[in-house]
Design a protein around this motif. Structure first.
Motif, PDB file in Angstrom:
ATOM      1  N   LEU A   1      98.820  40.458 -24.490  1.00  0.00           N
ATOM      2  CA  LEU A   1      99.016  41.616 -25.001  1.00  0.00           C
ATOM      3  C   LEU A   1      98.226  42.610 -24.638  1.00  0.00           C
ATOM      4  CD1 LEU A   1      98.959  40.104 -28.941  1.00  0.00           C
ATOM      5  CD2 LEU A   1     100.905  41.085 -27.605  1.00  0.00           C
ATOM      6  N   GLY A   2      97.631  42.380 -23.326  1.00  0.00           N
ATOM      7  CA  GLY A   2      96.852  43.687 -22.597  1.00  0.00           C
ATOM      8  C   GLY A   2      95.595  43.980 -23.350  1.00  0.00           C
ATOM      9  N   ILE A   3      95.025  42.785 -24.167  1.00  0.00           N
ATOM     10  CA  ILE A   3      93.842  42.674 -24.860  1.00  0.00           C
ATOM     11  C   ILE A   3      92.830  41.970 -23.731  1.00  0.00           C
ATOM     12  CG2 ILE A   3      92.354  42.027 -26.656  1.00  0.00           C
ATOM     13  CD1 ILE A   3      94.969  41.974 -28.355  1.00  0.00           C
ATOM     14  N   LEU A   4      91.941  42.814 -23.107  1.00  0.00           N
ATOM     15  CA  LEU A   4      91.144  42.175 -22.088  1.00  0.00           C
ATOM     16  C   LEU A   4      89.970  41.801 -22.589  1.00  0.00           C
ATOM     17  CD1 LEU A   4      91.818  44.907 -19.208  1.00  0.00           C
ATOM     18  CD2 LEU A   4      93.159  42.776 -19.586  1.00  0.00           C
ATOM     19  N   GLY A   5      89.638  41.741 -23.955  1.00  0.00           N
ATOM     20  CA  GLY A   5      88.583  41.141 -24.496  1.00  0.00           C
ATOM     21  C   GLY A   5      87.705  41.820 -25.271  1.00  0.00           C
ATOM     22  N   ALA A   6      87.270  41.012 -26.277  1.00  0.00           N
ATOM     23  CA  ALA A   6      85.975  41.707 -26.783  1.00  0.00           C
ATOM     24  C   ALA A   6      84.887  41.311 -26.040  1.00  0.00           C
ATOM     25  CB  ALA A   6      86.092  41.069 -28.277  1.00  0.00           C
ATOM     26  N   ASN A   7      83.726  42.020 -26.290  1.00  0.00           N
ATOM     27  CA  ASN A   7      82.513  41.763 -25.532  1.00  0.00           C
ATOM     28  C   ASN A   7      81.376  41.751 -26.541  1.00  0.00           C
ATOM     29  OD1 ASN A   7      80.764  42.050 -23.357  1.00  0.00           O
ATOM     30  ND2 ASN A   7      82.681  42.694 -22.098  1.00  0.00           N
ATOM     31  N   GLY A   8      80.152  40.655 -26.090  1.00  0.00           N
ATOM     32  CA  GLY A   8      78.950  40.806 -26.620  1.00  0.00           C
ATOM     33  C   GLY A   8      77.860  41.534 -26.123  1.00  0.00           C
ATOM     34  N   VAL A   9      78.424  42.101 -25.065  1.00  0.00           N
ATOM     35  CA  VAL A   9      77.279  43.147 -24.384  1.00  0.00           C
ATOM     36  C   VAL A   9      77.670  44.462 -24.516  1.00  0.00           C
ATOM     37  CG1 VAL A   9      76.276  43.736 -22.074  1.00  0.00           C
ATOM     38  CG2 VAL A   9      77.000  41.278 -22.546  1.00  0.00           C
ATOM     39  N   VAL A  10      76.977  45.435 -25.262  1.00  0.00           N
ATOM     40  CA  VAL A  10      76.964  46.651 -25.633  1.00  0.00           C
ATOM     41  C   VAL A  10      77.360  47.530 -24.197  1.00  0.00           C
ATOM     42  CG1 VAL A  10      76.188  48.823 -26.606  1.00  0.00           C
ATOM     43  CG2 VAL A  10      75.686  46.626 -27.797  1.00  0.00           C
ATOM     44  N   ALA A  11      78.418  47.934 -24.117  1.00  0.00           N
ATOM     45  CA  ALA A  11      78.989  49.023 -23.331  1.00  0.00           C
ATOM     46  C   ALA A  11      79.569  47.917 -22.155  1.00  0.00           C
ATOM     47  CB  ALA A  11      78.094  49.747 -22.477  1.00  0.00           C
ATOM     48  N   GLY A  12      79.738  46.851 -22.412  1.00  0.00           N
ATOM     49  CA  GLY A  12      80.329  45.719 -21.400  1.00  0.00           C
ATOM     50  C   GLY A  12      81.819  46.206 -21.005  1.00  0.00           C
ATOM     51  N   GLY A  13      82.512  46.792 -21.946  1.00  0.00           N
ATOM     52  CA  GLY A  13      83.918  47.015 -21.555  1.00  0.00           C
ATOM     53  C   GLY A  13      84.244  48.397 -20.506  1.00  0.00           C
ATOM     54  N   PHE A  14      83.363  49.073 -20.438  1.00  0.00           N
ATOM     55  CA  PHE A  14      83.356  50.322 -19.579  1.00  0.00           C
ATOM     56  C   PHE A  14      83.795  49.834 -18.033  1.00  0.00           C
ATOM     57  CE2 PHE A  14      80.600  52.382 -22.968  1.00  0.00           C
ATOM     58  CZ  PHE A  14      81.206  53.613 -23.096  1.00  0.00           C
ATOM     59  N   PRO A  15      82.941  49.410 -17.605  1.00  0.00           N
ATOM     60  CA  PRO A  15      83.456  49.046 -16.124  1.00  0.00           C
ATOM     61  C   PRO A  15      84.639  48.362 -16.022  1.00  0.00           C
ATOM     62  CG  PRO A  15      81.189  48.487 -16.499  1.00  0.00           C
ATOM     63  CD  PRO A  15      81.806  48.500 -17.939  1.00  0.00           C
TER      64      PRO A  15
ATOM     65  N   GLY B   1      81.077  51.655 -29.259  1.00  0.00           N
ATOM     66  CA  GLY B   1      80.233  52.273 -30.368  1.00  0.00           C
ATOM     67  C   GLY B   1      79.229  53.212 -29.699  1.00  0.00           C
ATOM     68  N   ASP B   2      78.902  54.116 -30.757  1.00  0.00           N
ATOM     69  CA  ASP B   2      78.034  55.114 -30.384  1.00  0.00           C
ATOM     70  C   ASP B   2      76.861  54.630 -29.780  1.00  0.00           C
ATOM     71  OD1 ASP B   2      77.790  54.192 -33.341  1.00  0.00           O
ATOM     72  OD2 ASP B   2      75.891  54.847 -33.409  1.00  0.00           O
ATOM     73  N   GLY B   3      76.441  53.335 -30.088  1.00  0.00           N
ATOM     74  CA  GLY B   3      75.174  52.544 -29.356  1.00  0.00           C
ATOM     75  C   GLY B   3      75.610  52.494 -27.797  1.00  0.00           C
ATOM     76  N   ALA B   4      76.753  52.414 -27.321  1.00  0.00           N
ATOM     77  CA  ALA B   4      77.073  52.211 -26.071  1.00  0.00           C
ATOM     78  C   ALA B   4      76.965  53.327 -25.223  1.00  0.00           C
ATOM     79  CB  ALA B   4      78.474  51.543 -25.901  1.00  0.00           C
ATOM     80  N   SER B   5      77.203  54.521 -26.070  1.00  0.00           N
ATOM     81  CA  SER B   5      77.162  55.818 -25.188  1.00  0.00           C
ATOM     82  C   SER B   5      75.837  56.177 -24.636  1.00  0.00           C
ATOM     83  CB  SER B   5      77.583  56.992 -26.183  1.00  0.00           C
ATOM     84  OG  SER B   5      76.441  57.292 -27.102  1.00  0.00           O
ATOM     85  N   ASN B   6      74.822  55.535 -25.037  1.00  0.00           N
ATOM     86  CA  ASN B   6      73.563  55.680 -24.011  1.00  0.00           C
ATOM     87  C   ASN B   6      73.264  54.748 -22.942  1.00  0.00           C
ATOM     88  OD1 ASN B   6      72.843  58.075 -25.656  1.00  0.00           O
ATOM     89  ND2 ASN B   6      72.144  56.808 -27.401  1.00  0.00           N
ATOM     90  N   ARG B   7      74.155  53.915 -22.823  1.00  0.00           N
ATOM     91  CA  ARG B   7      74.019  53.025 -21.772  1.00  0.00           C
ATOM     92  C   ARG B   7      74.662  53.185 -20.487  1.00  0.00           C
ATOM     93  NH1 ARG B   7      75.059  47.359 -21.188  1.00  0.00           N
ATOM     94  NH2 ARG B   7      73.496  47.807 -19.631  1.00  0.00           N
ATOM     95  N   GLY B   8      73.702  52.966 -19.254  1.00  0.00           N
ATOM     96  CA  GLY B   8      74.408  53.366 -17.948  1.00  0.00           C
ATOM     97  C   GLY B   8      75.827  53.260 -17.622  1.00  0.00           C
ATOM     98  N   PRO B   9      76.266  51.882 -17.929  1.00  0.00           N
ATOM     99  CA  PRO B   9      77.913  51.882 -17.844  1.00  0.00           C
ATOM    100  C   PRO B   9      78.920  52.756 -18.143  1.00  0.00           C
ATOM    101  CG  PRO B   9      76.870  49.791 -18.505  1.00  0.00           C
ATOM    102  CD  PRO B   9      75.730  50.848 -18.807  1.00  0.00           C
ATOM    103  N   PHE B  10      78.498  53.414 -19.421  1.00  0.00           N
ATOM    104  CA  PHE B  10      79.087  54.815 -20.082  1.00  0.00           C
ATOM    105  C   PHE B  10      79.265  55.690 -18.784  1.00  0.00           C
ATOM    106  CE2 PHE B  10      78.790  59.016 -21.582  1.00  0.00           C
ATOM    107  CZ  PHE B  10      79.689  59.078 -22.543  1.00  0.00           C
ATOM    108  N   HIS B  11      78.176  55.890 -18.256  1.00  0.00           N
ATOM    109  CA  HIS B  11      78.138  56.973 -17.320  1.00  0.00           C
ATOM    110  C   HIS B  11      78.724  56.818 -16.075  1.00  0.00           C
ATOM    111  CE1 HIS B  11      75.945  60.316 -15.169  1.00  0.00           C
ATOM    112  NE2 HIS B  11      75.265  59.646 -14.328  1.00  0.00           N
ATOM    113  N   GLU B  12      78.486  55.705 -15.721  1.00  0.00           N
ATOM    114  CA  GLU B  12      79.357  55.057 -14.271  1.00  0.00           C
ATOM    115  C   GLU B  12      80.544  55.259 -14.373  1.00  0.00           C
ATOM    116  OE1 GLU B  12      77.408  51.716 -12.353  1.00  0.00           O
ATOM    117  OE2 GLU B  12      75.348  52.546 -12.658  1.00  0.00           O
ATOM    118  N   ALA B  13      80.992  54.515 -15.416  1.00  0.00           N
ATOM    119  CA  ALA B  13      82.513  54.576 -15.870  1.00  0.00           C
ATOM    120  C   ALA B  13      83.235  55.754 -16.063  1.00  0.00           C
ATOM    121  CB  ALA B  13      82.719  53.489 -16.920  1.00  0.00           C
ATOM    122  N   LEU B  14      82.695  56.677 -16.840  1.00  0.00           N
ATOM    123  CA  LEU B  14      83.218  58.088 -17.095  1.00  0.00           C
ATOM    124  C   LEU B  14      83.413  58.899 -15.936  1.00  0.00           C
ATOM    125  CD1 LEU B  14      82.639  57.359 -20.317  1.00  0.00           C
ATOM    126  CD2 LEU B  14      82.925  59.874 -20.438  1.00  0.00           C
ATOM    127  N   ASN B  15      82.200  58.821 -15.060  1.00  0.00           N
ATOM    128  CA  ASN B  15      82.332  59.290 -14.021  1.00  0.00           C
ATOM    129  C   ASN B  15      83.410  59.228 -12.751  1.00  0.00           C
ATOM    130  OD1 ASN B  15      81.089  61.349 -11.765  1.00  0.00           O
ATOM    131  ND2 ASN B  15      80.774  59.416 -10.851  1.00  0.00           N
TER     132      ASN B  15
END
Lengths: 324, 331, 329
Positions: free
Chosen positions: B107-121, B144-158
């Motif tokens: 169904l295109g659900i690539l998974g839930a993740n136990g690591v905050v911001a794990g989904g970005f990359p 979540g809002d917590g993930a927005s302060n993690r590095g993967p957010f930045h690398e992925a959005l860029n």
């Protein structure tokens, strides 16, 4: 505005820029003669950033450095002898030969070390900022990083943290426009790195990094803000490395930069520009310049001689210094 | 009935389904029938449904530890979900994942993740893959809002922005990163503001207003399918339960939570539909009843399902078979 | 067979080229690949041959590895270049928590045809951030496969097999062997993952090695031959899955074992091999198993310090004398 910097400081800054240039040229020579092993990343062309940023700092202020860090070390007041000795892997070097060009630190001079990992210095600068805040001093931290580091996660995490806690950190991007071979215009989707300051609610500006006076002025303001508890600043200093990424880069980076571009930037040499300005303002005369050049030459040669004459560390020393 | 109305009713039904799934899950957990931890998304249903209702089955999502709602909204099978929550062999991950790690690749659900911001990359990779394969799929990264302060957010959005990848970065700003408030942890007033740093559109919407969420998502999906690149959407919402079931919630007041009960996205939409005369009491009752009966069946299915054999723990590590016994000492 | 002499770099480039022709889902992603051809020039020519399939990234290791994973989950076969094995640390969450666990955690739903290529090793005065050998961390992590060959023949065959594998592979290659040459057949071939190879037959002692240590091992064996000592050199090539059968066979023949890697001895892969041999083949052993590896310090910059820290031929010879209970001349 220009005259708010006194002539003595002007001359000191000029001398530092020449020192950095000569140090790098000499280091490249030694490398080519196989006296320096590994690799070095020369900062020739970026001297105005090193000197403009470090001049408003006090000795007790901190500096966090990068792999292209010789200039910043010198501008922060490092001893040329011990630097050169480190480059040659000698026991009298800053790190007793354990670090080399990419890992020079001088904790007594507030230099918390150069780093081989892109973007690794930013969290360390945040830590130094927290420490200053907790200890209640008015020190500041100058955190150098390249344009390549601005896409590392550490950049994001560090700027956010420094912003929420209003830490006394000045984030200085030495934007030489290439992350190794990747041009910054292909690596980010905004036109200026300083635009990213908006994502953290802190002041950010893009400045001519080859204009030492401009860098000095902006840095001085940022330092004032930091010392008075107003938080961090992002300074994007646009510059250019004349040399390639490192001493092994073919044709000084010709595989990824055009000759025209390189020549154009060499025309904007920060030392040449500052020199012209100093002559125009009659701060520098032929006579004083001669004196400066001679002084620099002597100090560099003394450093080289010291390094050459120094012994290599004993092999067994490799196992020392791991733990306190 | 107008087409819009039908869609609206479907949105409503889906939100109710998530609400009931989560509520029953809370009850099963309290009754000791679900091991481990669970993170409920009660109060955030409009975000899951508003966004996923704009997607096709072949589109991708990555979800978070608070991901039941996204999985259901993307078409997840509640039977296999309950079974996974209870650690049964019929669960989505054969009991290996649990609540925090549900995936359904079909169904295109690539998974839930136990690591905050794990989904970005991962979503960047999915977006890149879409671009390389030349399809018109889109990929959605819930965080979540917590993930927005993690590095993967930045690398992925860029990365997504320089390559104009077909991605929706959907922040469910529920105001708390575990126990830390958004205002303390973030140096700007809204996550959407950070889109400026990547030169992409950023929109902050009322995440408890399903139609507003859906409208923003529709626009971003269209943009993505046309090859115009990623969008950052911030759904401002509130989680009505604790970070996890059993959270003492010392970081917020009862009054604050009660205040947000007024803004409950389901209640708001229900009132809207009733005012618009699209929904009446009887229909509403039927909707809740039908969902409860489906979920009760699903729970029964899960409870009747066997636990996996212990030896199963050694399987599924590699695609190419390695002797399971080889994973441990030969002794 | 039509043999040519290729360097390891050329062998790798050839493998990539062949696989990219064979399978359009293969692509390369990392920093400095297009204009620069990779920091070691390892990809020169490929960006031109496969436009759009060699992708330059910003310096964002987390996103690079994660993007490799996401693409692998959605139908592609990414080959990730990490520049230096040392930079795996910048993407540790992606590698350990995501790449390694996603298949298992989701009950076997996913395939992860991902290769993470990471040049490792010391000896170039590259100092502490560009010289590490970190393979043991990844062997220790369930869900990853780890490869570390030494010869161009093996490099080519294993790169191809790794790309075709549906499991995530960390492919280490020692920086000092990039330009070393060896025969490589022109014909297509693969080397299966998980298979060691005896590079020199011998009867007195088994020297288990991988990566650059195989070269040192062969030199040591050559010198010891003059002293009448017959060393068998077993090149593991793939570290995990470990080829236990080949190890057991050789140990059963020689009854004496030396294990060599450049990574530090403490908790290195040698510890695992050694432990398993004594668990399984205790009665076969005529002498304690010895291990050779680096001192447990970061790799220092200065040449005399670096030489002291990393092991070479001499430490192997010394250890073999010790295993045989002989005095060195």
């Amino acid at each position: 505005m220009v005259h708010s910097i006194d002539p003595t400081l002007h001359l000191k800054m000029y001398e530092q820029m020449i020192t950095i240039r000569s140090f790098e040229e000499r280091a490249i020579e030694l490398f080519e003669h196989n006296l320096i092993r590994g690799n070095i990343h020369p900062c020739i062309g970026q001297e105005a950033v090193s000197v403009g940023v470090c001049s408003p700092l006090r000795r007790e202020d901190y500096m966090v450095n990068t792999h292209r860090g010789h200039g910043n070390c010198i501008a922060k007041g490092a001893d040329l002898k011990r630097m050169m000795a480190e480059l040659l892997g000698k026991s009298t070097g800053y790190c007793k030969g354990k670090g080399g060009s990419m890992h020079i630190a001088d904790f007594e001079g507030g230099n918390l070390g150069a780093n081989g990992i892109v973007g690794a210095g930013l969290p360390i600068a945040v830590g130094a900022g927290i420490s200053i805040q907790i200890r209640g001093t008015d020190q500041v931290v100058a955190c150098f990083f390249g344009d390549g580091a601005v896409n590392q996660g550490t950049f994001h995490e560090s700027l956010n943290m420094a912003a929420i806690w209003k830490l006394p950190v000045i984030f200085v991007c030495e934007n030489n426009q290439y992350a190794l071979s990747t041009p910054i215009r292909e690596a980010i989707s905004v036109s200026r790195i300083s635009d990213r300051a908006l994502a953290y609610g802190i002041p950010g500006m893009t400045i001519d990094g080859n204009d030492v006076i401009e860098v000095y002025k902006q840095m001085k303001e940022a330092v004032e803000r930091a010392r008075t508890g107003k938080g961090p600043t992002l300074l994007d200093c646009v510059t250019y490395r004349f040399f390639g990424h490192f001493t092994g880069d073919p044709g000084r980076g010709i595989t990824y930069r055009s000759r025209e571009e390189m020549e154009e930037w060499m025309g904007r040499c920060p030392i040449k520009r500052f020199r012209e300005y100093l002559f125009r303002e009659k701060i520098l005369t032929e006579e004083t310049e001669k004196g400066i050049l001679a002084k620099v030459k002597t100090s560099i040669e003394e450093a080289v001689q010291f390094a050459m004459e120094s012994p290599f560390p004993l092999p067994e020393e490799a196992t020392q210094d791991l733990f306190y | 009935m107008k087409e819009d109305h039908q869609i609206w009713l479907e949105l409503y039904r889906m939100m109710v389904k998530i609400r009931r799934f989560e509520t029953l899950t809370g009850e099963l957990f309290a009754a000791g029938k679900i091991p481990g931890f669970i993170h409920l998304s009660i109060g955030q249903e409009a975000s899951s449904v508003g966004v996923c209702s704009t997607l096709r089955p072949e589109d991708y999502i990555t979800t978070t530890h608070r991901g039941h709602g996204h999985v259901i909204a993307k078409g997840g099978d509640v039977k296999r979900m309950f079974a996974e929550l209870m650690g049964r062999s019929t669960g989505y991950c054969k009991g290996k994942g649990g609540s925090m790690h549900i995936a359904d690749f079909s169904l295109g659900i690539l998974g839930a993740n136990g690591v905050v911001a794990g989904g970005f990359p991962i979503i960047v990779g999915a977006g890149l893959s879409i671009k390389l394969r030349g399809t018109d799929q889109v990929a959605v990264c819930f965080f979540g809002d917590g993930a927005s302060n993690r590095g993967p957010f930045h690398e992925a959005l860029n990365m997504a922005s320089i390559w104009k990848l077909p991605i929706l970065f959907v922040c469910e700003n529920n105001q708390f990163a575990s126990t830390t408030s958004f205002h303390y942890s973030t140096s700007v007033k809204s996550v959407a503001q950070r889109s400026i740093a990547y030169g992409i559109p950023g929109r902050s919407v009322d995440g408890n207003d399903i139609l507003e969420v859906r409208e923003a998502a529709l626009e971003a999906v269209e943009r993505a399918r046309k090859g115009e690149g990623p969008t950052l959407i911030e759904n401002r919402t509130y989680r009505l339960r604790g970070h996890f079931e059993g959270d003492p919630q010392r970081y917020r007041t009862k009054e604050e939570v009660e205040n947000f009960l007024e803004k409950d996205p389901i209640k708001r939409f229900q009132e809207f539909l009733k005012n618009e005369k699209i929904l009446n009491e009887e229909m509403d009752r039927q909707i809740w009843q039908a969902i409860d009966s489906e979920l009760t069946d699903a729970i029964r299915f899960a409870e009747k399902s066997p636990y996996p054999q212990p030896m199963e723990a050694l399987r599924d590590l590699y695609a190419e078979d390695v002797d399971p016994l080889f994973q441990r000492s030969l002794a | 067979m039509n043999l040519r002499e290729l360097t390891n770099t050329e062998a790798m480039a050839e493998a990539l080229r062949e696989e990219m022709i064979r399978d359009p889902s293969v692509f390369i992603i990392g920093e400095d690949l297009v204009a620069h051809g990779g920091i070691f020039g390892q990809f020169i020519g490929l960006p031109q041959a496969f436009p759009g399939r060699v992708i330059d990234t910003p310096i964002s290791e987390t996103a690079i590895v994660g993007a490799g994973l996401g693409a692998a989950l959605t139908g592609m076969r990414p080959f990730v270049d990490l520049h230096f094995a040392d930079f795996t640390t910048c993407a540790m969450d992606e590698i350990v928590n995501q790449v390694a666990k996603i298949r298992y955690m989701f009950g076997g739903q996913a395939k992860i045809p991902l290769v993470i290529w990471a040049p490792d090793g010391a000896g170039l005065s590259a100092a502490a951030h560009h010289s590490q050998s970190l393979e043991a961390w990844f062997i220790h992590t369930p869900g990853l496969k780890v490869v570390s060959p030494c010869f161009p023949y093996d490099v080519k065959g294993l790169i191809k097999a790794s790309i075709r594998s549906d499991d995530p592979i960390i492919f280490f290659m020692h920086k000092k062997i990039f330009s070393s040459k060896g025969p490589v057949p022109a014909e297509e071939y693969l080397i299966p993952l998980g298979k060691a190879e005896i590079k020199r037959k011998g009867k007195d002692v088994t020297l288990i090695a991988y990566s650059i240590m195989v070269l040192h091992a062969l030199e040591a064996a050559k010198e010891l031959e003059k002293e009448g000592i017959d060393v068998e050199v077993l090149d593991l090539r793939t570290l995990w899955p470990m080829d236990w059968e080949s190890i057991a066979e050789s140990v059963t023949k020689t009854h004496r074992v030396l294990i060599a890697h450049e990574a530090c001895v403490t908790c290195g892969f040698g510890a695992e091999i050694s432990a398993r041999i004594q668990e399984e083949l205790f009665d076969e052993l005529d002498a304690p198993i010895l291990r050779v590896g680096a001192y447990r310090v970061p790799i220092p910059f200065s040449p005399p310090l670096e030489r002291f820290v990393i092991p070479g031929k001499e430490s192997l010879i010394k250890s073999i004398y010790k295993i045989l209970g002989k005095e060195m001349n």
